[in-house]
Each structure stands twice: as C-alpha cells, then as structure tokens.
Design a protein around this motif. Structure first.
Motif, PDB file in Angstrom:
ATOM      1  N   ASN A   3     -33.208 -29.256 -25.254  1.00 27.95           N
ATOM      2  CA  ASN A   3     -32.854 -27.973 -24.647  1.00 27.95           C
ATOM      3  C   ASN A   3     -34.086 -27.262 -24.097  1.00 27.95           C
ATOM      4  O   ASN A   3     -34.049 -26.661 -23.012  1.00 27.95           O
ATOM      5  N   TYR A  22     -29.676 -23.171 -21.300  1.00 31.92           N
ATOM      6  CA  TYR A  22     -30.463 -23.998 -22.227  1.00 31.92           C
ATOM      7  C   TYR A  22     -31.253 -23.133 -23.208  1.00 31.92           C
ATOM      8  O   TYR A  22     -31.493 -23.545 -24.349  1.00 31.92           O
ATOM      9  N   LEU A  25     -28.853 -22.307 -25.950  1.00 33.78           N
ATOM     10  CA  LEU A  25     -28.652 -23.478 -26.816  1.00 33.78           C
ATOM     11  C   LEU A  25     -29.832 -23.685 -27.752  1.00 33.78           C
ATOM     12  O   LEU A  25     -29.662 -24.045 -28.924  1.00 33.78           O
ATOM     13  N   GLN A  28     -29.551 -21.222 -30.521  1.00 32.49           N
ATOM     14  CA  GLN A  28     -28.462 -21.504 -31.455  1.00 32.49           C
ATOM     15  C   GLN A  28     -28.695 -22.775 -32.262  1.00 32.49           C
ATOM     16  O   GLN A  28     -28.437 -22.810 -33.470  1.00 32.49           O
ATOM     17  N   ASN A  29     -29.190 -23.817 -31.594  1.00 34.08           N
ATOM     18  CA  ASN A  29     -29.204 -25.139 -32.232  1.00 34.08           C
ATOM     19  C   ASN A  29     -30.592 -25.763 -32.354  1.00 34.08           C
ATOM     20  O   ASN A  29     -30.730 -26.838 -32.953  1.00 34.08           O
ATOM     21  N   GLY A  30     -31.599 -25.131 -31.764  1.00 33.78           N
ATOM     22  CA  GLY A  30     -32.918 -25.757 -31.746  1.00 33.78           C
ATOM     23  C   GLY A  30     -33.569 -25.789 -33.109  1.00 33.78           C
ATOM     24  O   GLY A  30     -33.361 -24.908 -33.951  1.00 33.78           O
ATOM     25  N   SER A  31     -34.381 -26.814 -33.322  1.00 32.15           N
ATOM     26  CA  SER A  31     -35.158 -26.889 -34.553  1.00 32.15           C
ATOM     27  C   SER A  31     -36.281 -25.859 -34.495  1.00 32.15           C
ATOM     28  O   SER A  31     -36.607 -25.307 -33.442  1.00 32.15           O
ATOM     29  N   GLN A  35     -38.134 -24.479 -31.114  1.00 34.61           N
ATOM     30  CA  GLN A  35     -38.187 -23.053 -30.797  1.00 34.61           C
ATOM     31  C   GLN A  35     -39.628 -22.563 -30.644  1.00 34.61           C
ATOM     32  O   GLN A  35     -39.937 -21.787 -29.743  1.00 34.61           O
TER      33      GLN A  35
END
Length: 418
Positions: A3, A22, A25, A28-31, A35
């Motif tokens: 992302n 992106y 995303l 919400q979902n990134g490690s 991030q």
C-alpha cells in the motif's frame, strides 16, 4: 509495503484519488514498519498532515519511542506548531538513542524562539554526550556563526574537517565555505580566501565564486577578485550582483574603461537596477565622459525619483558644466518633500545665482548656511554672493567666519570692509 509503495507511485503520477485510497489502506491494514516507512517518505515529500497522522498512530503503541517522538516533533515544527513540537521533544527519555537528536531539534526550536542561551545549552549538552559526532560540531558552528561569534564558529567547523567530513546534506553544504564565510564576516579576509578556494575545488558554485570575489575585493586582492567575478560571469551572466564589484575591482586596479564596460554589461541583464546606473555615472564622470555620466544619473532618477545620491551627483555634474537651467529643471521637478537635503539648497543657490534669480539664490543660501557654516568653500561662495548683492555687513560676517578656516586667503582678507 504494497500500500505504501502504491501510494508513492500514485503521488509520482499525480493521481491523488488513488493516493488517498492507498493511504487509507496503509492506515487501516499496514504494519508498523510500513506505516513508519510511509511516514518518512511523506514527510520528505512535504505531505505533513498525512505524515503527522501516521506518526500519531504509531505513537499510540510506541508512546516512549524516541525516534517517533523526534519525527513527530519535526512535523509539528514544519507546521509551526511550536508547543506540540516541544512537548514531543521533552518527552524523549535521556536513555533513548534518539535523545541526542532530540537535543539538536530542541536547539533549533529554541533558536527560532530567540532563546539563544538555551539553544547553546542544548547543543553543548549534545556535544558532551557524543563528543566526536561531526553533525553536532557543525550545529555548534552554525549557531555561533548566526550569533556573530565567528572565531568559535571556525573552531567547530574545523573540528568537523578534522573528522574527514568536508561536505554535508548530500554535498549542498561545504564546510570549507562555512569557514570562509566565518572568517570573512569577522574581517579576516586573507584567512578566508584559501577556504573559498578549497570549497571551489570540491564543488564550483556561483555563490561560492561570488563569496571568493567579494572577499578578495575586501582583502584588496583586486586581480583575484576580477578573476573570480569574471569566472562567475561566464557561468551565470544574469548574476547581476557581481557587476558593481567587478567594476569597483577594475577601478581599484587602475582599469576605469573596463570598469565602465562591466556596468554596461550588467545593465543588459538588469535594466531596472538604479545602482548600476548610479555607479555608471560615477565612473563615466571620472573618465571625463560627462554627457554619458549625465545620462546614467538621469536614468537612475527615472527609476527612483527619491534617489537623492543620484540627484546630488547629477547636480554636481551640471554645476561643473554650468548648466544651471538643467539643474533647476531637475530639482524643480522633485516633490517638495524631497527637497530637504542641505546640499540641494546650496546647489540651488548657485544655479539661481547663475540664472540671475538673486532673490531665490539668497533664500537658498540662507537655508544652506546653518548646515555649512563650517565649510570654507560654502562660506566663500556665500560671502561673495552677499557682497555682489550689496549686503556688505553680512558679507563681512561670513568672510570673517571663512578666514577662521583659511586665514591665508589674502583676496578675501582684502575684501573685508569695516
């Protein structure tokens, strides 16, 4: 990292809608690793709000992580949120690896606030903790240079050089040049010159060439100054700041014709530069090119009707040519509030006298007198004018004052009539 990489790719292609998708995303979902990577990239690209969101998100789980606190503070500083930046930086634990970095950023923050003593304290604390770190010595050099403590600045810049570091910020900052600037600012022009030369050997830039030329001029090394300014002109002829100094260097080197040509060349690139016209007038005047000098001065005044220095020089030239009507035309066209310089009153008195407007001449002599009562040239002219007007009593008073300065002037002494 998918992302984050997709967002950066979208930004590169100016697809803001995709970038926003992106980014959401990644939020919400990134490690944590993704991030942090994206936050660093966005900060470097100037997307401060997005970088701030990511750092704040990471700080929820890593509230004591020094590196995150420093990065969040840097973002806040870029957004001029001083209080938030200070809160982040003062939260960094002294045992954290990022503590020294936090001190450096705090020093910047306090310097922005004008708290210079605290700035120095933070930098010296960092130096004490990591005595051999070049970036800290550089920061101290920058601080002392900004405070006008030039020899201390040189000392710390030299310490950076001693570590083998000659450039920072991917070659955009030359330590040699910083030392040269510090020496030059302190008036140690001869000491500055070799450092400018070393900086140019590493990386030639127009600003460094100008610094070398200006410092050589100040050191009275006029041949070296001419060489530097000429080389700069070849690189960037539109660098118009060089032309007045190139001209002055030629003048000091006994080459007035080249001095005048340098100014004319500068005017090709900056036709609205009143200082170039003014300097052109002075050089042309010295060369005896009075018509050309007059045109230069007039052009300077066209660009700035309040340019008193040009007005005074033009007046002096017109008086030398005995063009009294020309002088009156120049001065009478000025707004009344500008006709306040005492020299203008003196000039007007001579011009009105030369055009037989004696009442106006007397009025301006009287305005000028309080300012030139210790100027023997003025006193002689004024006394002779009064005598011609038949005002013998006041003429004698002015002549008596004049003879206090020039007692050997037998002509004036013989004119005294008691």
């Amino acid at each position: 990292m998918e992302n984050a990489e997709n967002m950066l790719h979208a930004l590169e292609h100016e697809d803001m809608a995709a970038a926003k998708k992106y980014f959401d995303l990644a939020i919400q979902n990134g490690s944590d690793e993704e991030q942090f990577f994206l936050a660093e990239q966005l900060f470097s690209l100037g997307f401060l709000d997005e970088a701030e969101d990511l750092y704040e998100l990471l700080l929820v789980n890593y509230k004591d992580e020094g590196a995150l606190l420093v990065r969040a503070a840097e973002v806040a500083l870029e957004k001029d949120d001083i209080d938030t930046a200070q809160d982040y930086l003062e939260s960094v634990n002294k045992q954290d690896e990022a503590y020294v970095e936090s001190l450096l950023v705090l020093a910047d923050l306090y310097q922005m606030q004008g708290l210079f003593e605290v700035t120095e304290q933070k930098l010296l604390e960092a130096k004490k903790l990591v005595p051999d770190e070049a970036i800290i010595d550089f920061a101290l050099g920058e601080y002392y240079l900004s405070q006008g403590r030039f020899l201390l600045a040189v000392q710390y810049y030299q310490t950076v050089l001693d570590t083998g570091v000659t450039e920072l910020a991917q070659g955009t900052i030359s330590i040699y040049e910083r030392i040269a600037e510090a020496y030059s600012a302190s008036g140690a022009f001869e000491e500055a010159l070799p450092f400018y030369e070393k900086a140019l050997q590493e990386h030639e830039s127009v600003d460094t060439l100008f610094g070398l030329g200006l410092t050589a001029f100040q050191a009275k090394e006029y041949v070296q100054a001419i060489h530097a300014f000429t080389h700069l002109k070849e690189h960037d002829p539109a660098y118009t700041t060089l032309y007045p100094y190139l001209s002055k260097s030629y003048q000091e080197n006994g080459e007035p014709e080249k001095a005048l040509e340098a100014l004319k060349e500068g005017l090709k690139y900056d036709e609205f530069n009143k200082e170039l016209f003014f300097e052109g007038g002075k050089v042309a005047d010295r060369l005896g090119k009075l018509d050309e000098a007059e045109e230069f001065y007039r052009q300077a005044i066209v660009l700035d009707e309040e340019y008193v220095m040009a007005i005074l020089e033009l007046n002096k030239l017109l008086l030398a040519k005995e063009d009294f009507e020309g002088l009156l035309e120049v001065v009478e066209a000025l707004p009344e509030e500008l006709v306040t310089d005492p020299q203008i009153f003196w000039d007007l008195s001579v011009a009105y006298s030369g055009t037989e407007q004696y009442n106006k001449a007397k009025e301006n002599f009287e305005k000028a007198y309080p300012h030139f009562e210790n100027n023997p040239t003025f006193l002689r002219e004024y006394g002779l004018f009064l005598r011609e007007e038949g005002d013998i009593q006041n003429a004698n008073a002015v002549f008596t004052r004049y003879l206090e300065f020039i007692p050997e002037d037998s002509e004036i002494r013989n004119l005294l009539d008691f």
